[in-house]
Design a protein around this motif. Sequence first.
Motif, short mmCIF file in Angstrom:
data_model
loop_
_atom_site.label_atom_id
_atom_site.label_comp_id
_atom_site.label_asym_id
_atom_site.label_seq_id
_atom_site.Cartn_x
_atom_site.Cartn_y
_atom_site.Cartn_z
N ALA A 267 84.20 82.70 26.42
CA ALA A 267 85.51 83.10 25.90
C ALA A 267 86.00 84.42 26.47
O ALA A 267 87.16 84.79 26.26
N ILE A 268 85.15 85.14 27.19
CA ILE A 268 85.59 86.40 27.78
C ILE A 268 86.68 86.11 28.80
O ILE A 268 86.49 85.31 29.72
N PRO A 269 87.87 86.71 28.67
CA PRO A 269 88.98 86.39 29.58
C PRO A 269 88.75 86.95 30.97
O PRO A 269 88.40 88.11 31.14
N THR A 270 88.94 86.10 31.96
CA THR A 270 88.76 86.53 33.35
C THR A 270 90.00 86.31 34.21
O THR A 270 89.97 86.58 35.41
N GLU A 271 91.09 85.80 33.60
CA GLU A 271 92.33 85.63 34.36
C GLU A 271 92.94 87.01 34.59
O GLU A 271 93.27 87.72 33.63
N ALA A 272 93.09 87.39 35.83
CA ALA A 272 93.41 88.78 36.15
C ALA A 272 94.88 88.98 36.46
O ALA A 272 95.57 88.12 37.03
N ARG A 379 95.07 86.70 21.43
CA ARG A 379 93.97 87.30 20.66
C ARG A 379 93.12 86.27 19.94
O ARG A 379 91.93 86.49 19.70
N ALA A 380 93.72 85.11 19.64
CA ALA A 380 92.95 84.06 18.96
C ALA A 380 91.82 83.53 19.83
O ALA A 380 90.82 83.01 19.32
N GLY A 381 91.95 83.67 21.15
CA GLY A 381 90.93 83.15 22.05
C GLY A 381 89.93 84.18 22.53
O GLY A 381 89.01 83.84 23.30
N LEU A 382 90.09 85.44 22.12
CA LEU A 382 89.17 86.47 22.58
C LEU A 382 87.81 86.33 21.90
O LEU A 382 87.72 85.88 20.76
N PRO A 383 86.74 86.74 22.57
CA PRO A 383 85.40 86.60 21.96
C PRO A 383 85.18 87.64 20.87
O PRO A 383 85.69 88.76 20.94
N ASP A 384 84.41 87.28 19.87
CA ASP A 384 83.98 88.25 18.87
C ASP A 384 82.96 89.19 19.51
O ASP A 384 82.19 88.77 20.39
N PRO A 385 82.92 90.43 19.10
CA PRO A 385 81.93 91.36 19.68
C PRO A 385 80.49 90.90 19.51
O PRO A 385 79.63 91.22 20.33
N ASP A 386 80.22 90.13 18.46
CA ASP A 386 78.85 89.66 18.23
C ASP A 386 78.63 88.25 18.75
O ASP A 386 77.68 87.57 18.33
N ALA A 387 79.45 87.79 19.68
CA ALA A 387 79.33 86.43 20.22
C ALA A 387 78.02 86.17 20.96
O ALA A 387 77.47 85.05 20.88
N ALA A 395 81.24 95.02 24.37
CA ALA A 395 82.13 96.18 24.26
C ALA A 395 83.04 96.19 25.48
O ALA A 395 82.58 96.35 26.60
N GLY A 396 84.30 95.99 25.25
CA GLY A 396 85.27 95.97 26.34
C GLY A 396 86.63 95.66 25.74
O GLY A 396 86.72 95.06 24.66
N ASP A 397 87.69 96.05 26.44
CA ASP A 397 89.01 95.78 25.89
C ASP A 397 89.25 94.28 25.70
O ASP A 397 90.08 93.86 24.90
N TYR A 398 88.47 93.45 26.41
CA TYR A 398 88.63 92.00 26.31
C TYR A 398 88.17 91.44 24.96
O TYR A 398 88.28 90.24 24.72
N THR A 399 87.65 92.29 24.08
CA THR A 399 87.38 91.85 22.71
C THR A 399 88.53 92.20 21.78
O THR A 399 88.51 91.81 20.60
#
Length: 422
Positions: A267-272, A379-387, A395-399
């Motif tokens: 789920a970590i977003p990689t589309e740049a 935001r609904a598709g972003l990973p939870d920090p404890d994923a 830890a990253g803005d992608y959460t």
Amino acid sequence: MTEVAVAGGGLAGLVAARHLAEAGVDVTVFEERDEVGGRVRSVHEDGYTYDRGFQVLFSAYPAVKRELDVNALAPRRFSPGATIARPNHRSVLSDPLRVPSAAVETLFNREVSTADKLRLFRLQRELAGEDPETLLDRGGSTIRDYLADQGFSKWFVERFAAPFYGGITLDRSLGTDSAVFEYTYKMLSEGEIFVPAGGMQAMPEQLAQRARTAGATIETGRAVTGVDGADASGATTVEVGAETLSVDGAVVATDPRTATDLTGVDAIPTEALGCVTQYFSLPTNRAPNTGKRIILNAADDRPNTVAPMSAVAPEYAPEGMELYSATFLGVPEESDAELASEVRQALQSWYPAAGFDGLELRRTDRVPFAQFAQPPGFRAGLPDPDAPDGNVALAGDYTRWSSIQGALESGRVAAELVGANR
């Protein structure tokens, strides 16, 4: 013995390390590069300071207030608002309540109608009473649709919002989630934007020093190559080169693609979204009077914005010289020289009385991954920090959302998660 390992010495990793160390945890940060900072870096050459891409700090960001000693950064502030530029014409749009000296220019700005100015002030008042985190949970439409629903005119959108928020979101089409607009507009209305006198890298360097003061260890030139939080014994295994560490927990604070490889969290977003930033010098005695405002290209996106860096922060250029940054959205295929020619032509058309024969291209930074895409509902598709499995936190803005605020906040959240589960 290291109890918690942090992979990555960018903003999020450094904040996580500091909070863990302050909680009494033995924490070590492993950073692949020879210096901390991640995407926030600066280069100092021949008396000039070049940040990697045009980046600024928002003083009103809650995490900036919490994690940084802003005064120690010697902030150099941009004037609120912007200069709207097109061939043979410039105008200023600012907040007359915050900058009374710009009231007349703003009042007589014909690029933006009086009705649109009133809509801006109304929106400013409406957002003033909102909790920032609540704003991030709203959204769901594009910025363009949001502005239309608010009644803003097509001229306002094309001449101001598109270049200004195109610079913030790297998306001049304004297809980013409207929650990002509401959050950042509130921050702009309630604070200032600035750069540290020593360049943007002064920020991660301060974060690193605060982490070390709290007791954290930071090892540069060492990359984490594996993280396994699913050990049957309850331990977490972290591989650093040829070394294997058994720790109580780990924070993965690397770039999105590396974090995906290390944790298996898809789920970590990689589309740049990328950009190209060029830096130019010009003798002060030939430079136009730009003031300290960002210059918006109201005609097209070639370039999208120009920032008078040394007018804002004199430390960015040697005496007798001015430094400008020009930002193109995306990753243009044109050569550095071709892009520089477009910048020169744009500046000459905006300031026809000035002479740009002495404008010299000094540096070009092509940044293919400056932000991740943030379409409506992202935001609904972003990973939870404890994923990740085990006692491993992201830890990253992608959460959270693609910003310095998101990165700083994510570090604190990850530290709380890992520290609580030790």
